[in-house]
Design an enzyme around this catalytic site. Structure first.
Site, PDB file in Angstrom:
ATOM      1  N   GLU A  53       0.902  -1.343   0.068  1.00  0.00           N
ATOM      2  CA  GLU A  53       0.058   0.055  -0.052  1.00  0.00           C
ATOM      3  C   GLU A  53       0.876   1.215  -0.043  1.00  0.00           C
ATOM      4  OE1 GLU A  53      -2.028  -2.882   2.701  1.00  0.00           O
ATOM      5  OE2 GLU A  53      -0.382  -2.646   1.863  1.00  0.00           O
ATOM      6  N   CYS A  76      -2.548  -3.884   7.272  1.00  0.00           N
ATOM      7  CA  CYS A  76      -2.370  -4.045   8.591  1.00  0.00           C
ATOM      8  C   CYS A  76      -2.706  -2.693   9.087  1.00  0.00           C
ATOM      9  CB  CYS A  76      -0.866  -4.423   8.695  1.00  0.00           C
ATOM     10  SG  CYS A  76       0.435  -2.999   8.223  1.00  0.00           S
TER      11      CYS A  76
END
Length: 378
Positions: A53, A76
Site C-alpha cells: 500500500e 495492516c
C-alpha cells in the site's frame, strides 16, 4: 460502491511477478485507481521495508487523494517492523479501499478495514476474493498453524520415475524446466532435502539460472551422516538431527557455519516432520521447497505435511526405476491423495504440473507422526 475486478487482477499480477522474498510478511499487491485509470502500483518489499500500500501511494503521489485502492490482503493496522498501512492510507486521503481477503493475523483480522471505515474511508471486500485467498494460503498456514508451507518439487519420467534403478537422473528434464526450478528456489525461503540426497548427489541447492538470492538450505539428517565438506553446508544451512547424534559430528558440521537443530524422532528412525516445519516457521521461513527422493516425499505426504506439488514431467519412459513417492499400497481410490487448482504449463519439451494437495481426510494434528520414517537411514 462497485469494484472493478480488472484492478484486483492487476494487483494479483504484481505480487505474482515479484521475485524477492518478504517472509515472514505476506507478499501483497496493490494498485491506486483514479477516474478509471491506475495511477500507482506497488508490492510488498523485502522484510523490514515498505508494504504494498505504501509503495502504491508513493507511486501515485497527489493522485492518491480521493482515489480507490485495490489491495490483495487487508491493510495492516499494527506496528511491526513498519508503521500501519492503514495510517498511510488515511494520511494519503484515499476515498475507498477494496481488500481481497481478511488478514488471518489475529493482530489484524478485520481491524484494518474497521479502522479505515472509522476514519471515513469507504471499505469493501473483494473482488476476486477466492484468488486472493489462494495467494495468501502459505501465510495463513504460517500464521494459524505455525508451520511452513511445503511445496514438493519433483522431476519425473512419464511413468513417474525420478531416476533409473542405479540412481541416474541427470538430466531427466531439459534446460527450460531446470531454469524454472531455479526460479522456484529463488522465491522460497528454504530448500529442504534428506541426508540420502546429499550423500548421493552432493547438491548445492543454489539459485544459478534465475534472478534472486539463494534460499536457506535445510538437511534432514537424524544421525548427522552429512560430510563436513558437503556443498550444501555453510552459513545458510540448517541441519536437523536427533538428540543422540554424536557430538563430534555436530562440531564438524557447525564448523562449516551451518546451524544444527535437534528435533524429536518419529519412532521409525527418521525425524518428526511436523516438528521440523514448526521450527522452520519459528525461524521465519514461510515457504519451503522440498527436493528430496521418493521416501522423503512419501513421508511428508503420509504425515500430511505437504501442501503443494510442483512436478516436472519429461517425455521419457524409464520402466523400472526409483518412484517419486514411496507410499503405502492403496486399497481404494478414495484413499488417494489428489490435487486441486491444477495448472499445466509447457516448458519446451517438458510439462509442469502444479496444484494444491488434497488429502482423503482432515489435516493431521501437529503432533502426528510420519508412517514412513527411515528415508534418511541407510
Amino acid at each position: 460502491m462497485t469494484a472493478e475486478p480488472r484492478f484486483m487482477a492487476r494487483a494479483l499480477e504484481l505480487r505474482a511477478a515479484a521475485t524477492h522474498r518478504t517472509s515472514p510478511n505476506p507478499l501483497v499487491g496493490c494498485v491506486v485507481v483514479r477516474e478509471g485509470r491506475i495511477v500507482g502500483e506497488g508490492v510488498t518489499q523485502r522484510t523490514g521495508h515498505a508494504h504494498a500500500e505504501v509503495m502504491a501511494i508513493l507511486a501515485a503521489g497527489e493522485a492518491a487523494r480521493g482515489a480507490d485502492v485495490y489491495v490483495t490482503l487487508e491493510p495492516c493496522c499494527h506496528h511491526g517492523r513498519t508503521p500501519p498501512c492503514t495510517d498511510a492510507l488515511i494520511a494519503a486521503g484515499v476515498a475507498r479501499v477494496f481488500a481481497g481477503v481478511v488478514d488471518p493475523n489475529p493482530l489484524v483480522a478485520g481491524r484494518g478495514m474497521k479502522q479505515l471505515a472509522d476514519a471515513g474511508v469507504e471499505t469493501a471486500w473483494g473482488p476476486l476474493s477466492s484468488d486472493c485467498a489462494r495467494a495468501i494460503a502459505p501465510f495463513e498456514r504460517f500464521i494459524l498453524d505455525r508451520r511452513s508451507w511445503v511445496t514438493l518439487k519433483v522431476a519425473t519420467s512419464l511413468d513417474g520415475r525420478i531416476a533409473t534403478p542405479s540412481g541416474e537422473s541427470k538430466w531427466l528434464t531439459g534446460p527450460a524446466a531446470r531454469a524454472d526450478v531455479h526460479a522456484l528456489r529463488a522465491r522460497a525461503d528454504a530448500v529442504l532435502v534428506g541426508a540420502a540426497t546429499v550423500l548421493a548427489d552432493d547438491p548445492s541447492l543454489t539459485v544459478r539460472e534465475a534472478p534472486g538470492n539463494d534460499p536457506v538450505r535445510v538437511v534432514l539428517d537424524p544421525l548427522l551422516r552429512t560430510p563436513s565438506t558437503a556443498k550444501v553446508l555453510g552459513p545458510l544451512a540448517i541441519v536437523f538431527c536427533r538428540a543422540e547424534a554424536e557430538v563430534h559430528r555436530r562440531d564438524a558440521i557447525a564448523e562449516s557455519g551451518a546451524r544444527v537443530e535437534n528435533v524429536p524422532g518419529d519412532g521409525f528412525g527418521g525425524l518428526h516432520l511436523p516438528s521440523v516445519l514448526e521450527r522452520l516457521a519459528a525461524l521465519g521461513h514461510v515457504l519451503v521447497v522440498v527436493e528430496g527422493g521418493g521416501r522423503l516425499h512419501g513421508a511428508l505426504l503420509e504425515a500430511r505435511c505437504a501442501d503443494e506439488l510442483c512436478q516436472y514431467v519429461a517425455p521419457v519412459i524409464i520402466g523400472e526405476g526409483r518412484p517419486a513417492f514411496a507410499l503405502k499400497t492403496l486399497t481404494s481410490l478414495t484413499s488417494a491423495v489428489r490435487l486441486d487448482d491444477v495448472e499445466f504449463t509447457a516448458l519446451a519439451e517438458d510439462v509442469r504440473i502444479r496444484g494444491r494437495i488434497r488429502y482423503p481426510s482432515p489435516q493431521c494434528s501437529p503432533d502426528s507422526s510420519s508412517a514412513v520414517g527411515s528415508f534418511f537411514v541407510a
